[in-house]
Design an enzyme around this catalytic site. Sequence first.
Site, short mmCIF file in Angstrom:
data_model
loop_
_atom_site.label_atom_id
_atom_site.label_comp_id
_atom_site.label_asym_id
_atom_site.label_seq_id
_atom_site.Cartn_x
_atom_site.Cartn_y
_atom_site.Cartn_z
N ASP A 1 0.78 -1.26 0.00
CA ASP A 1 0.00 0.00 0.00
C ASP A 1 0.81 1.30 0.00
O ASP A 1 1.75 1.44 0.77
CB ASP A 1 -0.87 0.10 1.27
CG ASP A 1 -1.69 -1.13 1.55
OD1 ASP A 1 -1.60 -2.11 0.81
OD2 ASP A 1 -2.43 -1.09 2.55
N GLN B 1 4.13 0.58 2.34
CA GLN B 1 4.34 -0.65 3.10
C GLN B 1 5.53 -1.37 2.47
O GLN B 1 5.54 -1.64 1.27
CB GLN B 1 3.08 -1.52 3.05
CG GLN B 1 1.90 -0.89 3.77
CD GLN B 1 2.06 -0.97 5.28
OE1 GLN B 1 1.81 -2.00 5.87
NE2 GLN B 1 2.47 0.13 5.91
#
Length: 490
Positions: free
Chosen positions: A39, A55
């Site tokens: 993400d 992430q």
Amino acid sequence: MLGTKIFIFILLCYRVTAEVNDRYYPRYHLAPPYGWMNDPNGFSEYKNEYHLFYQFNPNSSYEPGIAHWGHAKSKDLFSWEHLPIAMYPDQWYDKGGVFSGSAIVEDGKLYLYYTGNVNKPEEYPDHEQHQILAISTNGINVTKQVINPIINGSEYQPDFRDPKVWKRGNMYYMVLGNSFQDSETNSTLGRALLYTSKDKVNWNFASILDESDGSLGYMWECPDFFELNGRFVLLFSPQGIQPSGYKYRNLYQTGYIVGNFDYRTNIFTPITEFVELDYGHDFYATQTILDKAKRRIVIAWMDMWNQNYIEAEDGFTGQMTIPRVLSLDKYNRLIQRPVNEIESIRRRQTRHQGSARAGAVIRLRDKAGEIHITTSATKDLDILIQSSNESSTVIISYNYKRGLVTLNRGGKDGVRRAKWRPSDKLHLKAYIDASSIELFFGNGELTFSSRFFPTGAIKVRIGDSSDVESLTIFDLQRTIDARYELESED
Ligand SMILES: *[C@@H]1O[C@H](CO)[C@@H](O)[C@H](O)[C@H]1NC(C)=O
Ligand SMILES: *[C@@H]1O[C@H](CO)[C@@H](O)[C@H](O)[C@H]1NC(C)=O
Ligand SMILES: *[C@@H]1O[C@H](CO)[C@@H](O)[C@H](O)[C@H]1NC(C)=O
Ligand SMILES: *[C@@H]1O[C@H](CO)[C@@H](O)[C@H](O)[C@H]1NC(C)=O
Ligand SMILES: *[C@@H]1O[C@H](CO)[C@@H](O)[C@H](O)[C@H]1NC(C)=O
């Protein structure tokens, strides 16, 4: 022992000098310098530069691992500079992952809100999630605040995550993804919660913005909520929606509901159904910002869970889409257009300009190009994206009689479709980058984003019974570097 050393030495040389890493590493999309990316997080504009966190698993390109926050910045949304890892899972409240979140900029500081994940392997539920605040005063070093969590989610466990924060007037707002136990059906359903704060640190529950009635999944990840052209858009990534016809073909979806919102009551009133934002294979976990130019820009992870793409062998997994400007049309549909900055990465000479005959083949330079097509809306169209990996040929087609667009990237589950009819001419813009393709139909009312894995040169081929009235192809420049090139500079 010496044998082993020589073997390792040869391996290292191979990794530094071989072309492998270039096969699939994007030329102008943000990808991690190495390791695993998922993400987008903390998308923000700080001191005249865009910052994007994500992430990140520095340990492996094969699995998400324990999430860190990777970090990059850019002046133009295409030339990205990799920065040091912004946050490690080094506190009791995030030792199971520095999960997704967002950023706001105020008083020269970057306020980063994220979800601290704690795994509890022997317990039920097996994890716990709280909201955490960290601050950066220079856009590089990040300090987690002493008093954390700032939101104790004990009432909302186990899935309570992905804070997206914005400011309006003197108030701060946060939307969070959550799942709850529905007593009527005794099932787990997804929803979006709204919190408010006067000081960025102390937060109060305000309302449930919207929730699944069972048809919209068991968990809503990465919710985002913003005003656009007089309406409000709840954009989120629900998990657990079943495929239905051409819709919801991916493991998880990303889409939106448009409605009205009253800041006095914090009540959101939907006026549309849930609609997918993109129809390709690889589009998830969107995040938006309103930048200084007042553009609502969206970016997504151009990948999907459980895919095991071959790029992991080259030391990286995952990349972001082209940043896209959002607008809302009169049918309350989201329109997406690549940010204008893309024009600045076109190489000077156009590769092709003019009409194109059926069967014409145009080779892209360095696997990176932008294709514009304008042609009759009352004839079928086939465009093939080919390379020496024949099982990775992408076929883009428009079927006039059925009013149907198809992207077929080959292989198992290769087909994605959507109903669509151009209002006037058929307009298509396609962006190709080493291992991805993004299609924008019409004025951006229909998009497909998918990964594919061509080997050798990429060729654009006009279908054998398609004449194209106007075809323009630009080569696009390389604006981002891969891991091993960076390492070999040392
Ligand atoms: C991942 O890398 C960190 C260093 O950031 C290290 O401390 C940790 O042990 C590694 N974790 C795994 C599972 O390999
Ligand atoms: C930021 O962190 C780096 C190490 O990652 C350190 O060398 C530097 O001094 C720090 N800067 C500030 C302003 O704290
Ligand atoms: C959250 O609140 C609950 C109930 O008040 C408390 O038992 C728990 O220790 C708190 N957890 C954290 C992480 O602060
Ligand atoms: C509700 O579901 C849970 C597990 O999902 C189950 O343990 C429980 O027995 C169910 N309760 C009822 C009343 O069906
Ligand atoms: C060729 O394409 C297929 C289908 O996309 C993919 O699974 C495979 O990994 C690709 N092969 C290579 C060598 O890239």
